[in-house]
Design a protein around this motif. Sequence first.
Motif, mmCIF file in Angstrom:
data_model
loop_
_atom_site.group_PDB
_atom_site.id
_atom_site.type_symbol
_atom_site.label_atom_id
_atom_site.label_comp_id
_atom_site.label_asym_id
_atom_site.label_seq_id
_atom_site.Cartn_x
_atom_site.Cartn_y
_atom_site.Cartn_z
ATOM 1 N N THR A 159 0.836 -1.200 0.000
ATOM 2 C CA THR A 159 0.000 0.000 0.000
ATOM 3 C C THR A 159 0.868 1.247 0.000
ATOM 4 O OG1 THR A 159 -1.756 -1.155 1.209
ATOM 5 C CG2 THR A 159 -1.837 1.240 1.191
ATOM 6 N N VAL A 160 1.850 1.285 0.872
ATOM 7 C CA VAL A 160 2.742 2.443 0.945
ATOM 8 C C VAL A 160 3.556 2.565 -0.339
ATOM 9 C CG1 VAL A 160 4.680 3.484 2.178
ATOM 10 C CG2 VAL A 160 2.856 2.364 3.459
ATOM 11 N N LYS A 161 4.022 1.451 -0.886
ATOM 12 C CA LYS A 161 4.815 1.479 -2.119
ATOM 13 C C LYS A 161 4.014 2.055 -3.276
ATOM 14 C CE LYS A 161 4.514 -1.435 -5.096
ATOM 15 N NZ LYS A 161 4.323 -2.674 -5.874
ATOM 16 N N VAL A 162 2.777 1.586 -3.439
ATOM 17 C CA VAL A 162 1.933 2.075 -4.534
ATOM 18 C C VAL A 162 1.642 3.565 -4.364
ATOM 19 C CG1 VAL A 162 -0.347 1.909 -5.623
ATOM 20 C CG2 VAL A 162 0.901 -0.172 -5.039
ATOM 21 N N LYS A 163 1.389 4.007 -3.131
ATOM 22 C CA LYS A 163 1.127 5.419 -2.888
ATOM 23 C C LYS A 163 2.369 6.262 -3.177
ATOM 24 C CE LYS A 163 -2.502 4.705 0.590
ATOM 25 N NZ LYS A 163 -3.613 5.257 -0.197
#
Length: 314
Positions: free
Chosen positions: A150-154
């Motif tokens: 989630t953090v990577k995609v954001k």
Amino acid sequence: MDGSKKFVSPFYRPWMTAYGAAAPAGGSNKGLKGIVAGGITGGIEICITYPTEYVKTQIQLDEKAGARKYNGIMDCVKKTVKSHGVFGLYRGLSVLLYGSIPKSAVRFGAFEALSTQIGGNGELTATQRVLCGLGAGVSEAILAVTPMETVKVKFINDQRLEKPRFKGFFHGTSIIIREQGISGVYQGLMPTILKQGTNQAIRFYVMGALKNLYKGDDPNKPVPKLLVGVFGMAAGAASVYGNTPLDVVKTRMQGLEAHKYKSTVDCMLQIWKKEGPTAFYKGTVPRLSRVCLDVGITFMIYDSFMDLFKKVWP
């Protein structure tokens, strides 16, 4: 007392006879070895393969033909390097580096622990490999992959903005949690569980099947590490074609525009209606190159460490 009857101690421990020592608490330590070997493997692997993950995610985030930023893999690479330099292809690496170590540790640790519980020290059947792989995938999805992804995609999505907000891993994560709460780093949990569960079920099944095919009638026959890498690439390719649609849905559910979707099912329906069925296979080629390289390297490194542990870690 009848002298013909042999006295049996109430404290008799049969494993003392078999091993010459008391059995360790918890039985086999394969799970712990898997955690350590998996963690080391994850850190090495992600540093090698991250640029392909970056390109795959960027392409999957392109939603409509009229609004697309990239016309393909090479176009994405060229524009990224032109705008942000070569290191632009490594934006978000810290997120995956922080996450890949525990992810890989959980995956292999869970698989080894489950395989010991289900199959003992013998060879797993095809069904047992699938179940152990599924359990490993679900474990890593809940404990490591979902917040990391989630953090990577954001982070990658943030770079698409004219004025990126995130200055680093901790800065970006703090903004996400402050604005969206802890649920902000747990978006797309269900599609991630489905993706990781099917991923590892397919990969461990294919890897085990290919190794058994090579060994033939000799279960102790060693498999050359380069061949392990080839088998890993085949296992990775099988998982890509098996669950890329889930990966696309997961990516959309974790992006900065995830609020557009009411649920995983709604996300799937919107993609189908607005972009057609082929949209579920966006990013297949870059994902294929990344995953094949990833899984091949991962199994080679992991097997090497497990072989080493057999010699130095009784």
